[in-house]
Design an enzyme around this catalytic site. Structure first.
Site, PDB file in Angstrom:
ATOM      1  CG  HIS A  58       4.418  -0.276   8.876  1.00  0.00           C
ATOM      2  ND1 HIS A  58       5.270  -1.161   9.464  1.00  0.00           N
ATOM      3  CD2 HIS A  58       3.224  -0.881   8.797  1.00  0.00           C
ATOM      4  CE1 HIS A  58       4.615  -2.272   9.720  1.00  0.00           C
ATOM      5  NE2 HIS A  58       3.374  -2.131   9.335  1.00  0.00           N
ATOM      6  CD  GLU A 113      -4.973 -13.212  -9.939  1.00  0.00           C
ATOM      7  OE1 GLU A 113      -4.469 -12.111  -9.661  1.00  0.00           O
ATOM      8  OE2 GLU A 113      -5.228 -14.062  -9.064  1.00  0.00           O
ATOM      9  CG  ASP A 130      -0.840 -11.412 -10.233  1.00  0.00           C
ATOM     10  OD1 ASP A 130       0.391 -11.318 -10.329  1.00  0.00           O
ATOM     11  OD2 ASP A 130      -1.416 -11.678  -9.158  1.00  0.00           O
ATOM     12  CB  CYS A 151     -10.117  -6.268  -6.922  1.00  0.00           C
ATOM     13  SG  CYS A 151      -9.372  -7.830  -7.390  1.00  0.00           S
TER      14      CYS A 151
HETATM   15  C1  PEP Z   1      -4.179  -8.452  -8.762  1.00  0.00           C
HETATM   16  O1  PEP Z   1      -3.398  -9.302  -9.161  1.00  0.00           O
HETATM   17  O2  PEP Z   1      -4.561  -7.488  -9.446  1.00  0.00           O
HETATM   18  C2  PEP Z   1      -4.723  -8.499  -7.391  1.00  0.00           C
HETATM   19  C3  PEP Z   1      -5.669  -7.699  -6.994  1.00  0.00           C
HETATM   20  O3  PEP Z   1      -4.172  -9.393  -6.542  1.00  0.00           O
HETATM   21  P1  PEP Z   1      -2.759  -9.212  -5.839  1.00  0.00           P
HETATM   22  O4  PEP Z   1      -2.273  -7.810  -6.098  1.00  0.00           O
HETATM   23  O5  PEP Z   1      -3.005  -9.508  -4.405  1.00  0.00           O
HETATM   24  O6  PEP Z   1      -1.938 -10.259  -6.538  1.00  0.00           O
HETATM   25 MG    MG Z   2      -3.112 -11.159  -8.116  1.00  0.00          MG
END
Ligand code: PEP
Ligand code: MG
Length: 590
Positions: free
Chosen positions: A197, A439, A463, A510
């Protein structure tokens, strides 16, 4: 005795809030020393009363802070932090546990510190980084109570002199919130991580901050000159005149760049060869939506719905999920919102769902495997998402897909639910886009088989890197092997993008790589349609995007694919970006 600090002592921590601050140390001594003393049975009642009064006093203090904070528009969205602290003051384990220890004839502060130790041990065993960092809230409340009980005066961040760089073991979000930006130039802490936070607040307050320096509090003294660079995480103790001058220049160009970035807010995310690459936001908590709007994100590229399930005894029901998805859609004002179905298990631990212990959780019942296993829970979420799709543009995203059978199973369940909704006369968007996270290595290897099954791929590099390189993303002992620019990762990204582009399937990324402006040219060159990131990263990525072309990106990717190590790849990217955009990619000195 004053510690001797050599000129230009460089340290590197985790830069959590960008900007350069140059000033003098104000060292905060936070932890009151506590003795655990056995008391007489006749003293128990008085100690219980003292503890109760301390709780009431802490409540008053927090209410006061809450009032002060609610008068500041830009901080209002963070008021929930104070509410969290107020809730901790009612926590059974904390309050009843301490009372129990007092009844076993221990003094109030001793009893409290014993219970706090137990709570800290519980938090330390949690795998999930986000939850583990909630420990700092418990620490902050514990310290507040201990200060009251031991009579150590409430340390107000107000006592701090002008032009200070606060150095502390840890800072609670409540303390961070009270920082007066005109006095406090920045802060550095021993503890903390990216998702705390405190880090989130530092960004909202625009205070440069570096955390996780481990032992900075024992290396500095009051008024020691210090420089911090909250972007790179570099801290310079006792800087020489030359270093100070250099950082002053950097500070000026950073501030100039920031002002300049604002002017990009309303410009479209177009490359010089007119390729539109949508810059979207990753959403975890409600306040991220404000940030997304502030930086003109083109909708949400990843909504991590697991955060809806945290910190509660029952998972959210269909109605509650439906309402919260609709609320986000409303705020998104017609832009797409990509809702990822529950992605728990592995490193994301949701204690409320009573997951079984697994020997190898990262490869266990996580992501879509959990949802297909717990079909009832999955269907509740899918119904809520489908119903909400009639309120705006939803895209649905399934995590941790490793084979075609999983996505087919998801689509089958989705069809069943659509039929149910039809029967019930409830509306939904029949053309809603379906996507999968890429992933796992298997998903990359069969990307061409998966592509025709879905509307879009979203590459989760966080991941993907862990599974491709066999490096636990949360294990600091192998962190040096976690290399986003490993030739294997570049090839994985290339293969996925090519498969998607060949099939006409949308392709976005992402993971954290998407928000790293140094990689923008590479990602655009690979053929990404969308980059989804922490909203605060959008302005910088947009500025880079508007000065590069996809064609140049393709040429760079070809060159990078001929290199043999992460080091060679990163050097080539840095050189390229520095020569193209020297004002943004100045070399950090260390
Ligand atoms: C990722 O694995 O890149 C992803 C965006 O998901 P998370 O970080 O929530 O596992
Ligand atoms: Mg992930």
């Amino acid at each position: 005795m004053k510690i001797k600090v050599a000129k230009d002592t460089y340290l590197v921590g985790i830069g959590v809030s960008p900007g350069i601050a140059i000033g003098a140390v104000s060292l905060l001594d936070q932890h009151p020393l506590v003795d655990q003393v056995l008391i007489e049975s006749t003293e128990v009642e008085a100690e219980l009363l003292r503890f109760q009064q301390a709780i009431e006093r802490a409540q008053e203090q927090l209410q006061k802070i809450k009032q002060a904070v609610s008068r500041q528009q830009h901080l209002r969205e963070h008021l929930y932090i104070i509410d969290t602290h107020l809730l901790i003051l009612e926590d059974e384990m904390l309050v009843d546990g301490t009372k129990k220890a007092i009844r076993a004839q221990m003094n109030a502060e001793g009893a409290l510190s014993q219970v706090l130790e137990q709570l800290r041990a519980l938090f330390d065993n949690i795998d999930d980084e986000y939850l583990r960092e909630r420990r700092s809230d418990v620490d902050a409340v514990g310290d507040r109570l201990l200060r009251i009980l031991t009579g150590v005066s409430e340390r107000t961040i107000d006592n701090i002199g002008k032009e200070s760089l606060v150095v502390a073991h840890d800072l609670s979000p409540a303390e961070t919130m009270q920082m007066d930006r005109s006095k406090i130039l920045g802060f550095i802490t021993d503890k903390g991580g990216r998702t705390s936070h405190t880090a989130i607040l530092a960004r909202s307050l625009d205070i440069p901050a570096v955390v996780g320096l481990e032992s900075i509090t024992s290396m500095v003294y009051d008024r020691l000159p210090v420089i911090i660079d909250g972007s790179s995480g570099v801290v310079v103790l006792n800087p020489s005149e030359e270093t100070s001058r250099e950082y002053l220049e950097r500070q000026q160009s950073y501030e100039y760049l920031e002002r300049d970035l604002e002017s990009y807010r309303d410009l479209s995310a177009l490359t010089t060869d007119q390729v539109h690459v949508a810059l979207r936001a990753n959403l975890e908590i409600a306040s991220d939506m404000e940030q997304a709007k502030k930086h003109a994100a083109e909708g949400i590229g990843l909504y991590r719905t697991e955060f809806l399930y945290l910190g509660r005894s029952e998972p959210p029901d269909e109605e509650e999920q439906y309402r919260s998805y609709c609320e986000i859609l409303q705020q998104a004002e017609g832009e797409p919102v990509t809702i990822r179905t529950l992605d728990i298990g592995g490193d994301k631990f949701v204690p409320e769902l009573n997951l079984e212990d697994e020997a190898n959780p990262a490869m266990g019942l996580r992501g879509i495997r959990f949802s297909l296993h717990e079909e009832r829970l999955f269907k509740v979420q899918l119904r809520a998402i489908l119903r909400a799709s009639s309120c705006g543009k939803i895209r649905i995203l399934f995590p941790m897909i490793s084979g075609v059978a999983e996505i087919r199973a998801c689509k089958k369940i989705l069809c069943e639910i659509q039929a149910q909704l039809d029967q019930e006369g409830l509306s939904y968007d029949p053309n809603l886009d379906i996507g999968i996270m890429i992933e796992t290595p298997s998903a990359v290897m069969i990307a061409s088989l998966l592509a025709p099954e879905v509307d879009f791929f979203s590459i989760g590099t966080n991941d993907l890197i862990q599974y491709f390189l066999a490096v636990d993303r949360g294990n600091e002992h192998v962190a040096y092997l976690y290399e986003p620019l490993h030739p294997a990762i570049l090839r994985a990204l290339k293969a996925t993008c090519d498969a998607a582009n060949d099939a006409g399937t949308g392709i976005c990324i992402c993971g954290e790589m998407a928000g790293e402006s140094l990689y923008t040219l590479v990602l655009v060159g690979l053929g990404m349609d969308e980059l989804s990131m922490n909203p605060a990263c959008i302005p910088r990525v947009k500025r880079v995007l508007r000065q590069i072309s996809r064609q140049d990106g393709k040429l760079l990717v070809d060159k990078l694919l001929s290199l043999t190590s992460s080091k060679e790849v990163s050097t080539a990217i840095e050189q390229e970006m520095r020569s193209r955009l020297p004002d943004i990619f100045a070399r950090p000195r260390i």
